[in-house]
Design a protein around this motif. Structure first.
Motif, PDB file in Angstrom:
ATOM      1  N   ASN A  48       0.824  -1.213   0.000  1.00 39.53           N
ATOM      2  CA  ASN A  48       0.000   0.000   0.000  1.00 39.53           C
ATOM      3  C   ASN A  48       0.859   1.264   0.000  1.00 39.53           C
ATOM      4  O   ASN A  48       1.498   1.592   0.986  1.00 39.53           O
ATOM      5  CB  ASN A  48      -0.927  -0.017   1.222  1.00 39.53           C
ATOM      6  CG  ASN A  48      -1.959   1.082   1.180  1.00 39.53           C
ATOM      7  OD1 ASN A  48      -1.831   2.064   0.464  1.00 39.53           O
ATOM      8  ND2 ASN A  48      -2.995   0.920   1.976  1.00 39.53           N
ATOM      9  N   ARG A  49       0.850   1.984  -1.116  1.00 40.38           N
ATOM     10  CA  ARG A  49       1.668   3.200  -1.234  1.00 40.38           C
ATOM     11  C   ARG A  49       1.179   4.321  -0.330  1.00 40.38           C
ATOM     12  O   ARG A  49       1.887   5.296  -0.105  1.00 40.38           O
ATOM     13  CB  ARG A  49       1.731   3.668  -2.681  1.00 40.38           C
ATOM     14  CG  ARG A  49       0.445   4.243  -3.231  1.00 40.38           C
ATOM     15  CD  ARG A  49       0.659   4.793  -4.646  1.00 40.38           C
ATOM     16  NE  ARG A  49      -0.583   5.248  -5.214  1.00 40.38           N
ATOM     17  CZ  ARG A  49      -1.137   6.425  -4.981  1.00 40.38           C
ATOM     18  NH1 ARG A  49      -0.535   7.282  -4.194  1.00 40.38           N
ATOM     19  NH2 ARG A  49      -2.289   6.758  -5.529  1.00 40.38           N
ATOM     20  N   VAL A  61       7.071  -0.710   3.377  1.00 39.63           N
ATOM     21  CA  VAL A  61       6.616  -0.634   1.987  1.00 39.63           C
ATOM     22  C   VAL A  61       7.749  -0.128   1.098  1.00 39.63           C
ATOM     23  O   VAL A  61       8.037  -0.698   0.040  1.00 39.63           O
ATOM     24  CB  VAL A  61       5.364   0.260   1.865  1.00 39.63           C
ATOM     25  CG1 VAL A  61       4.941   0.420   0.419  1.00 39.63           C
ATOM     26  CG2 VAL A  61       4.224  -0.313   2.706  1.00 39.63           C
ATOM     27  N   ARG A  62       8.429   0.915   1.528  1.00 37.49           N
ATOM     28  CA  ARG A  62       9.548   1.460   0.740  1.00 37.49           C
ATOM     29  C   ARG A  62      10.690   0.446   0.649  1.00 37.49           C
ATOM     30  O   ARG A  62      11.322   0.317  -0.397  1.00 37.49           O
ATOM     31  CB  ARG A  62      10.052   2.762   1.342  1.00 37.49           C
ATOM     32  CG  ARG A  62      11.155   3.387   0.488  1.00 37.49           C
ATOM     33  CD  ARG A  62      11.602   4.721   0.976  1.00 37.49           C
ATOM     34  NE  ARG A  62      11.085   4.948   2.317  1.00 37.49           N
ATOM     35  CZ  ARG A  62      11.558   5.833   3.173  1.00 37.49           C
ATOM     36  NH1 ARG A  62      12.534   6.602   2.846  1.00 37.49           N
ATOM     37  NH2 ARG A  62      11.045   5.990   4.366  1.00 37.49           N
ATOM     38  N   ARG A  63      10.937  -0.280   1.721  1.00 39.92           N
ATOM     39  CA  ARG A  63      11.989  -1.307   1.681  1.00 39.92           C
ATOM     40  C   ARG A  63      11.717  -2.338   0.595  1.00 39.92           C
ATOM     41  O   ARG A  63      12.614  -2.718  -0.151  1.00 39.92           O
ATOM     42  CB  ARG A  63      12.096  -2.013   3.025  1.00 39.92           C
ATOM     43  CG  ARG A  63      12.758  -1.220   4.106  1.00 39.92           C
ATOM     44  CD  ARG A  63      12.796  -2.045   5.371  1.00 39.92           C
ATOM     45  NE  ARG A  63      13.417  -1.335   6.470  1.00 39.92           N
ATOM     46  CZ  ARG A  63      13.505  -1.809   7.696  1.00 39.92           C
ATOM     47  NH1 ARG A  63      13.004  -2.995   7.985  1.00 39.92           N
ATOM     48  NH2 ARG A  63      14.080  -1.111   8.645  1.00 39.92           N
ATOM     49  N   TRP A  64      10.467  -2.800   0.527  1.00 39.44           N
ATOM     50  CA  TRP A  64      10.118  -3.776  -0.518  1.00 39.44           C
ATOM     51  C   TRP A  64      10.306  -3.170  -1.907  1.00 39.44           C
ATOM     52  O   TRP A  64      10.840  -3.823  -2.806  1.00 39.44           O
ATOM     53  CB  TRP A  64       8.683  -4.262  -0.343  1.00 39.44           C
ATOM     54  CG  TRP A  64       8.476  -5.235   0.773  1.00 39.44           C
ATOM     55  CD1 TRP A  64       7.689  -5.066   1.879  1.00 39.44           C
ATOM     56  CD2 TRP A  64       9.036  -6.557   0.900  1.00 39.44           C
ATOM     57  NE1 TRP A  64       7.739  -6.187   2.680  1.00 39.44           N
ATOM     58  CE2 TRP A  64       8.552  -7.118   2.102  1.00 39.44           C
ATOM     59  CE3 TRP A  64       9.905  -7.305   0.110  1.00 39.44           C
ATOM     60  CZ2 TRP A  64       8.908  -8.399   2.525  1.00 39.44           C
ATOM     61  CZ3 TRP A  64      10.255  -8.585   0.535  1.00 39.44           C
ATOM     62  CH2 TRP A  64       9.757  -9.113   1.722  1.00 39.44           C
ATOM     63  N   ASP A  89      -4.796  -1.658  -8.042  1.00 35.89           N
ATOM     64  CA  ASP A  89      -3.630  -1.216  -8.815  1.00 35.89           C
ATOM     65  C   ASP A  89      -3.194   0.207  -8.482  1.00 35.89           C
ATOM     66  O   ASP A  89      -2.010   0.477  -8.322  1.00 35.89           O
ATOM     67  CB  ASP A  89      -3.903  -1.304 -10.319  1.00 35.89           C
ATOM     68  CG  ASP A  89      -3.724  -2.704 -10.857  1.00 35.89           C
ATOM     69  OD1 ASP A  89      -2.826  -3.425 -10.383  1.00 35.89           O
ATOM     70  OD2 ASP A  89      -4.485  -3.086 -11.759  1.00 35.89           O
ATOM     71  N   GLU A  90      -4.154   1.115  -8.377  1.00 36.18           N
ATOM     72  CA  GLU A  90      -3.807   2.519  -8.162  1.00 36.18           C
ATOM     73  C   GLU A  90      -3.232   2.790  -6.771  1.00 36.18           C
ATOM     74  O   GLU A  90      -2.677   3.868  -6.528  1.00 36.18           O
ATOM     75  CB  GLU A  90      -5.001   3.442  -8.434  1.00 36.18           C
ATOM     76  CG  GLU A  90      -6.232   3.155  -7.607  1.00 36.18           C
ATOM     77  CD  GLU A  90      -7.208   2.177  -8.247  1.00 36.18           C
ATOM     78  OE1 GLU A  90      -8.357   2.122  -7.775  1.00 36.18           O
ATOM     79  OE2 GLU A  90      -6.830   1.462  -9.199  1.00 36.18           O
ATOM     80  N   LEU A  91      -3.330   1.842  -5.859  1.00 36.83           N
ATOM     81  CA  LEU A  91      -2.781   2.013  -4.507  1.00 36.83           C
ATOM     82  C   LEU A  91      -1.447   1.296  -4.304  1.00 36.83           C
ATOM     83  O   LEU A  91      -0.860   1.386  -3.221  1.00 36.83           O
ATOM     84  CB  LEU A  91      -3.776   1.506  -3.461  1.00 36.83           C
ATOM     85  CG  LEU A  91      -5.085   2.276  -3.349  1.00 36.83           C
ATOM     86  CD1 LEU A  91      -5.960   1.669  -2.275  1.00 36.83           C
ATOM     87  CD2 LEU A  91      -4.817   3.737  -3.047  1.00 36.83           C
ATOM     88  N   LEU A  92      -0.969   0.610  -5.333  1.00 38.10           N
ATOM     89  CA  LEU A  92       0.265  -0.152  -5.180  1.00 38.10           C
ATOM     90  C   LEU A  92       1.489   0.750  -5.189  1.00 38.10           C
ATOM     91  O   LEU A  92       1.602   1.662  -6.003  1.00 38.10           O
ATOM     92  CB  LEU A  92       0.409  -1.172  -6.305  1.00 38.10           C
ATOM     93  CG  LEU A  92      -0.589  -2.311  -6.331  1.00 38.10           C
ATOM     94  CD1 LEU A  92      -0.267  -3.239  -7.486  1.00 38.10           C
ATOM     95  CD2 LEU A  92      -0.612  -3.060  -5.023  1.00 38.10           C
ATOM     96  N   ALA A  93       2.410   0.458  -4.296  1.00 42.88           N
ATOM     97  CA  ALA A  93       3.695   1.149  -4.272  1.00 42.88           C
ATOM     98  C   ALA A  93       4.527   0.691  -5.470  1.00 42.88           C
ATOM     99  O   ALA A  93       4.241  -0.342  -6.097  1.00 42.88           O
ATOM    100  CB  ALA A  93       4.418   0.852  -2.966  1.00 42.88           C
ATOM    101  N   GLU A  94       5.570   1.430  -5.745  1.00 47.84           N
ATOM    102  CA  GLU A  94       6.470   1.122  -6.851  1.00 47.84           C
ATOM    103  C   GLU A  94       7.025  -0.293  -6.712  1.00 47.84           C
ATOM    104  O   GLU A  94       7.401  -0.728  -5.618  1.00 47.84           O
ATOM    105  CB  GLU A  94       7.627   2.119  -6.848  1.00 47.84           C
ATOM    106  CG  GLU A  94       8.661   1.865  -7.911  1.00 47.84           C
ATOM    107  CD  GLU A  94       9.868   2.778  -7.767  1.00 47.84           C
ATOM    108  OE1 GLU A  94      10.907   2.440  -8.358  1.00 47.84           O
ATOM    109  OE2 GLU A  94       9.778   3.802  -7.073  1.00 47.84           O
ATOM    110  N   GLY A  95       7.045  -1.028  -7.813  1.00 50.20           N
ATOM    111  CA  GLY A  95       7.626  -2.364  -7.834  1.00 50.20           C
ATOM    112  C   GLY A  95       6.655  -3.500  -7.585  1.00 50.20           C
ATOM    113  O   GLY A  95       6.992  -4.659  -7.800  1.00 50.20           O
TER     114      GLY A  95
END
Length: 119
Positions: A48-49, A61-64, A89-95
């Motif tokens: 969750n971004r 989340v950023r670590r992943w 999809d629109e809530l997914l963090a980068e990667g």
């Protein structure tokens, strides 16, 4: 050795997500490959971004996302578990990407070992 990883717990309610991340970093550091991390059940919250931990807390989340970017790890969020928990999809963090359980089965077949973190 090639690993597949299954994460079943969220980033802030259980140690499983941190343990999975630390395992991935250690395995990659030793020259192994982490082919895919599959997030299932409450584990989908790792993607969750919108997650904003306090400045003095770790940002799981950023670590992943950094693991995916720096080492080419495929981060897959279960579509059914994600939708049940409002992760789209629109809530997914980068990667991260959304897909089905077939991705978990595939990595289980292709990897030398598949490890589960969380109940």
């Amino acid at each position: 050795m090639q690993f597949g990883i299954l994460v079943n717990e969220g980033p802030f309610n259980h140690q499983a997500a941190d343990s999975a991340y630390q395992f991935c970093k250690a395995a990659i550091g030793k020259g192994h490959t982490v082919a895919r991390v599959f997030f299932y059940y409450d584990g989908v919250h790792n993607a969750n971004r919108l997650s904003e931990p306090q400045a003095d807390d770790r940002n799981v989340v950023r670590r992943w996302s950094e693991l995916a970017r720096d080492h080419g790890v495929d981060l897959v969020v279960c579509v059914a578990a994600g939708l049940r928990r409002g992760i789209k999809d629109e809530l997914l963090a980068e990667g991260f990407r959304i897909s089905g359980l077939g991705q978990l089965i595939e990595v289980g077949i292709q990897a030398d070992r598949t490890l589960t973190f969380g109940d």
